[in-house]
Design an enzyme around this catalytic site. Structure first.
Site, mmCIF file in Angstrom:
data_model
loop_
_atom_site.group_PDB
_atom_site.id
_atom_site.type_symbol
_atom_site.label_atom_id
_atom_site.label_comp_id
_atom_site.label_asym_id
_atom_site.label_seq_id
_atom_site.Cartn_x
_atom_site.Cartn_y
_atom_site.Cartn_z
ATOM 1 C CD GLU A 115 -2.843 -1.195 2.282
ATOM 2 O OE1 GLU A 115 -2.452 -1.889 3.147
ATOM 3 O OE2 GLU A 115 -4.241 -0.940 1.936
ATOM 4 C CD GLU A 135 -3.473 -6.481 4.163
ATOM 5 O OE1 GLU A 135 -3.078 -7.490 3.139
ATOM 6 O OE2 GLU A 135 -2.905 -5.368 3.982
HETATM 7 N N1 COA Z 1 5.059 -7.621 12.053
HETATM 8 C C1 COA Z 1 6.106 -7.780 13.011
HETATM 9 N N2 COA Z 1 7.267 -8.494 13.182
HETATM 10 C C2 COA Z 1 7.627 -8.980 11.803
HETATM 11 C C3 COA Z 1 6.566 -9.059 10.725
HETATM 12 C C4 COA Z 1 5.385 -8.196 10.987
HETATM 13 N N3 COA Z 1 4.535 -8.190 9.939
HETATM 14 N N4 COA Z 1 7.219 -9.792 9.486
HETATM 15 C C5 COA Z 1 8.422 -10.140 10.179
HETATM 16 N N5 COA Z 1 8.479 -9.693 11.233
HETATM 17 C C6 COA Z 1 9.701 -10.171 12.141
HETATM 18 C C7 COA Z 1 9.530 -11.562 12.737
HETATM 19 O O1 COA Z 1 8.720 -11.439 13.838
HETATM 20 C C8 COA Z 1 10.979 -11.821 13.100
HETATM 21 O O2 COA Z 1 11.410 -11.500 14.294
HETATM 22 P P1 COA Z 1 12.281 -12.154 15.251
HETATM 23 O O3 COA Z 1 13.521 -12.518 14.501
HETATM 24 O O4 COA Z 1 12.407 -11.162 16.358
HETATM 25 O O5 COA Z 1 11.589 -13.539 15.424
HETATM 26 C C9 COA Z 1 11.837 -11.112 11.885
HETATM 27 O O6 COA Z 1 10.856 -9.973 11.557
HETATM 28 C C10 COA Z 1 12.066 -12.011 10.501
HETATM 29 O O7 COA Z 1 10.900 -12.411 10.492
HETATM 30 P P2 COA Z 1 10.824 -14.310 10.138
HETATM 31 O O8 COA Z 1 9.300 -14.551 10.084
HETATM 32 O O9 COA Z 1 11.702 -14.897 10.970
HETATM 33 O O10 COA Z 1 11.479 -14.323 8.625
HETATM 34 P P3 COA Z 1 11.034 -15.700 7.581
HETATM 35 O O11 COA Z 1 12.099 -15.441 6.239
HETATM 36 O O12 COA Z 1 11.042 -16.760 8.205
HETATM 37 O O13 COA Z 1 9.662 -14.938 6.836
HETATM 38 C C11 COA Z 1 7.833 -13.791 6.062
HETATM 39 C C12 COA Z 1 9.624 -13.783 6.396
HETATM 40 C C13 COA Z 1 7.771 -12.366 5.521
HETATM 41 C C14 COA Z 1 7.439 -14.630 5.154
HETATM 42 C C15 COA Z 1 7.317 -13.673 7.678
HETATM 43 O O14 COA Z 1 7.935 -12.758 8.734
HETATM 44 C C16 COA Z 1 5.743 -13.189 7.605
HETATM 45 O O15 COA Z 1 5.097 -13.758 7.281
HETATM 46 N N6 COA Z 1 5.602 -12.102 8.239
HETATM 47 C C17 COA Z 1 4.232 -11.544 8.245
HETATM 48 C C18 COA Z 1 3.735 -10.928 6.986
HETATM 49 C C19 COA Z 1 2.336 -10.522 7.285
HETATM 50 O O16 COA Z 1 1.320 -11.239 7.746
HETATM 51 N N7 COA Z 1 2.136 -9.303 7.474
HETATM 52 C C20 COA Z 1 1.024 -8.608 7.855
HETATM 53 C C21 COA Z 1 0.241 -8.061 6.598
HETATM 54 S S1 COA Z 1 -1.367 -7.206 7.049
#
Ligand code: COA
Length: 239
Positions: A115, A135
């Site tokens: 966005e 979302e």
């Molecule tokens: N909010 C808060 N923290 C987030 C985040 C988010 N949207 N996305 C990633 N992080 C943090 C993780 O908690 C992690 O923190 P930590 O190291 O303290 O545990 C760090 O960023 C790295 O992310 P991680 O999940 O370990 O990396 P990954 O390579 O395994 O996965 C993603 C990457 C992007 C696939 C995964 O982080 C994810 O699905 N994030 C959420 C995406 C989402 O749903 N966003 C909301 C949209 S409305």
């Protein structure tokens, strides 16, 4: 303007550089970032020295991984968490900036990340890009403008399919869908964005702002109204 917690704001030779700066959380968009972005957008909008803005994400892995899920999880519900975000009309402000905004996108560009990118006028992406709109899986809908900006960029049918399926989009498809203007090698991404911004910054700022307005506002008008807007804007440019 440099004492931000979640953003780095720099200004040089007519360009404003905005870096989302929470790399430890993949630059997830939290309430602090909302407040700081609001200030930064106000500065870009009102500072006559700024001709073009460039948005990017800190760290190797993401432009922005969407809304901060830890805030979501600690709120009474995702709906409440979302409502807190509406306390400021940041997206109205973003879309109302008359100056060109360029997004330099890499890695994860999810939820609010897309966005933010869609509030920019030109999107450059590196080959490692991954777009997603999770979302609906979280029981909410995009509400940072995305439900309106995405279909305007890629068309309603594609926007709906991507949103409802929850599937992620990689660089080649993003380019094909015109979600991004161009895909460039990762090591060239920032330089390409900067080069483009410098070029635009060299043009007459009134002409640039008028061109942006004619296209972006015109898209929401009938052809007749759009042509009237064009006449008004063209007539307002005096030499
Ligand atoms: N909010 C808060 N923290 C987030 C985040 C988010 N949207 N996305 C990633 N992080 C943090 C993780 O908690 C992690 O923190 P930590 O190291 O303290 O545990 C760090 O960023 C790295 O992310 P991680 O999940 O370990 O990396 P990954 O390579 O395994 O996965 C993603 C990457 C992007 C696939 C995964 O982080 C994810 O699905 N994030 C959420 C995406 C989402 O749903 N966003 C909301 C949209 S409305």
């Amino acid at each position: 303007m440099s004492d931000f917690e979640t953003i780095i704001y720099e200004k040089k030779d007519g360009l404003a550089y905005v870096t989302l700066n929470r790399p430890q959380a993949l630059n997830a968009y939290n309430i602090k970032m909302r407040d700081e972005l609001y200030q930064v957008l106000g500065a870009i909008k009102d500072d006559p020295e700024v001709r073009v803005g460039i948005f990017r994400g800190a760290g190797e892995r993401a432009f922005c991984a969407g809304a901060d899920l830890s805030e979501f999880l600690s709120a009474p519900s995702p709906i409440v968490a979302r409502q807190v975000r509406w306390e400021r009309d940041i997206w109205g402000l973003f879309l109302g900036v008359a100056k060109p905004l360029i997004a330099a996108l890499h890695g994860y560009v999810l939820g609010s990340g897309i966005e933010i990118a869609l509030c920019c006028d030109i999107r450059l992406a590196s080959e490692d890009i991954q777009f997603g709109l999770p979302e609906p899986q979280l029981g909410i809908i995009p509400a940072a403008g995305g439900s309106q900006t995405l279909p305007r960029v890629i068309g309603g049918d594609k926007a709906l399919e991507i949103l409802l399926s929850g599937r992620w989009i990689k660089a080649e498809e993003a380019r094909r869908l015109k979600l991004v203007n161009r895909v460039v090698p990762r090591e060239k991404l920032f330089n390409e964005a900067e080069r483009l911004a410098q070029k635009i910054a060299g043009f007459d700022p009134v002409a640039v702002a008028s061109a942006k307005q004619a296209i972006t506002r015109g898209l929401d008008l009938s052809l007749e109204q759009g042509l009237e807007l064009e006449v008004r804007l063209a007539g307002a440019i005096t030499r």
